[in-house]
Motif scaffolding. Structure first.
Motif, PDB file in Angstrom:
ATOM      1  N   CYS A 162       4.841   0.516   5.521  1.00 55.80           N
ATOM      2  CA  CYS A 162       5.126   1.575   4.544  1.00 55.80           C
ATOM      3  C   CYS A 162       6.193   2.548   5.001  1.00 55.80           C
ATOM      4  N   ARG A 187      -3.457  -1.790   5.070  1.00 48.13           N
ATOM      5  CA  ARG A 187      -2.553  -1.070   4.174  1.00 48.13           C
ATOM      6  C   ARG A 187      -3.305   0.019   3.411  1.00 48.13           C
ATOM      7  N   ARG A 188      -3.187   1.216   3.936  1.00 42.40           N
ATOM      8  CA  ARG A 188      -3.857   2.347   3.291  1.00 42.40           C
ATOM      9  C   ARG A 188      -2.844   3.226   2.591  1.00 42.40           C
ATOM     10  N   LYS A 189      -3.305   3.939   1.601  1.00 44.75           N
ATOM     11  CA  LYS A 189      -2.439   4.905   0.937  1.00 44.75           C
ATOM     12  C   LYS A 189      -2.405   6.178   1.767  1.00 44.75           C
ATOM     13  N   THR A 194       2.267   5.797  -1.555  1.00 46.06           N
ATOM     14  CA  THR A 194       2.408   4.697  -0.601  1.00 46.06           C
ATOM     15  C   THR A 194       2.237   3.348  -1.293  1.00 46.06           C
ATOM     16  N   THR A 196       1.078  -0.242  -1.287  1.00 49.74           N
ATOM     17  CA  THR A 196       0.115  -0.983  -0.477  1.00 49.74           C
ATOM     18  C   THR A 196      -0.068  -2.427  -0.950  1.00 49.74           C
TER      19      THR A 196
END
Lengths: 274, 274
Positions: A162, A187-189, A194, A196
DNA sequence: CAAATCGTATCGATATACGATACGAACGTA
DNA sequence: TACGTTCGTATCGTATATCGATACGATTTG
């Protein structure tokens, strides 16, 4: 027999601990576990930055108290740990080793004038990061406007998936490798913006491949906009990225891309091809 | 028996190797020499920054080839060494440890906004250094005018005796300790203007004690002028210094002292007393 | 004042690191 | 082409250095 408890190993290295690794290490006659355990003591401070007691270290590193006593004693004597009133902390000696790394890296050495010039022609934040699988690691920073310098320290790692730098790097990797990275990434916001979803990230990477640089708008930090271009080695493999960062207050994404993109690309090309 | 050859030990630590240390280490049941030897492998790169072969490392570290083979193998696996085409170099993991140090230090954490503000009100180079006996170690830098940023990397050490920061620090130490430092320092002329005579340095320190800050004019680098004030801990002991640097082209020493001195002093006081 | 936790020290057993040695590959030279 | 050197890597018997349980006094905490 190499005693490396699961907990300790996982605590130490966040990415390189695939399932097979443990088997490999168990049947590795050359592996010096005393050294590894000693380093685990230092690595414990990645989880808890402040001063720690021997027992705390033992708990985090997954070692028994006696081992930590001996290893910490040794590290203390060599300057890799320091004694504070509330416990032990990393010692200044670790910065000597970082200095050796920075001094010995041709890329970093060459980057100093290039990044300084870049900051002259474009009065914003300038960073150099190194590619390391799921993360990129910041190794050099030239500050722009002081009000925008949130604490970015040397050695800081940010996710590849990201960041502008990470996507610029991925745009120079084969699709299979990109997918591998994205799938293994948690994959986190980090903000509401963001990206993801793998499909979304792939299309951003495709866009970066066309433009020569990648952009990230408020995906890590609200108010922040970053553009980055990949630095390649002699074989064309990405090894890092040049980042230019600005504030959304001063720039629209389009303006920023138009101005900063080509600058980042030029600088990155200048650093490429070691 | 702890096998620490003189050569290796000296190579590793330039200051803390007093004569008594070796005796101490020999009769130290808690000392884990495998760990120490592993760190010696990393420390070898302080002497030769570039890629090295196993034999080269063995030579510098004072270890036999088999030991280096095993230790390097372990460090390689853990990311503290990396494989290049011409040999081994320090690995990115060492930067993780440096990050832990920086992140865990309250002083460094607090210094970020203070130094950033300082750079706003005074558009020149701003540094933070830590006191470490005969040397001071640079841990943070905010660049001023780009043309003045010769490569100063995190972890760089400079002598205490001839830097503005070092003298500011010494001005807060008892006379006996100052003399001890000066006598143990290898006082060389780094430029023609470097003060190397103990009497001269003592009078500069006295001057710093009166002013609250120290100054160094072209003692390290021709064209460079630096002013520094000491940062103290809660007990009043100096732990580091705030440096402000400018060019002799832009400033006379008197002007620079008048303008920069009070700023450095204020910032240093703001960081003091943890 | 009792209980817990700290850092430190001790010690016997054995697992572990040691270091000499060997081997094929790569390289430069004769 | 053949040779000498140096590289990285692998093997192995032995000695010892590391291990971890345990104990102790000092502090801190409830």
């Amino acid at each position: 027999m190499v005693v490396l408890s699961r907990g300790g190993r996982d605590a130490a290295s966040n990415e390189s601990a695939k399932a097979a690794d443990i088997d490999k290490e168990e049947s590795d006659a050359l592996f010096t576990s005393s050294l590894a355990r000693g380093l685990m003591v230092l690595e414990a401070f990645a989880q808890q930055p402040g001063p720690m007691s021997l027992s705390e270290i033992a708990g985090i590193a997954g070692l028994n108290k006696s081992a930590v006593q001996r290893l910490a004693h040794t590290l203390l004597k060599l300057g890799y740990l320091e004694r504070h009133k509330n416990g032990l902390t990393p010692g200044r000696r670790v910065l000597d080793r970082a200095y050796d790394y920075l001094k010995g890296s041709p890329l970093i050495r060459r980057s100093v004038p290039v990044l300084a010039n870049l900051r002259t022609s474009f009065n914003e934040r300038v960073d150099l990061s190194l590619f390391d699988d799921l993360t990129i690691m910041y190794v050099s920073r030239m500050h722009g406007k002081p009000e925008m310098s949130h604490a970015h320290l040397i050695g800081r790692r940010l996710p590849t998936y990201c960041t502008a730098g990470g996507r610029a790097i991925m745009s120079h990797l084969p699709e299979s490798e990109v997918l591998d990275i994205l799938e293994r990434s948690e994959r986190r916001k980090l903000t509401s913006r963001t990206a993801t979803e793998i499909a979304d990230i792939l299309s951003l990477i495709e866009r970066a491949r066309e433009d020569g640089f990648a952009m990230s708008v408020e995906e890590l930090l609200i108010g922040d906009i970053t553009v980055a271009a990949a630095v390649l080695d002699a074989k064309g493999r990405p090894v890092g990225a040049v980042h230019l960062g600005g504030g959304t207050g001063d720039w629209s994404p389009e303006e920023f891309a138009r101005r900063a993109g080509p600058l980042a690309l030029t600088a990155a090309r200048e650093l490429s091809g070691d």
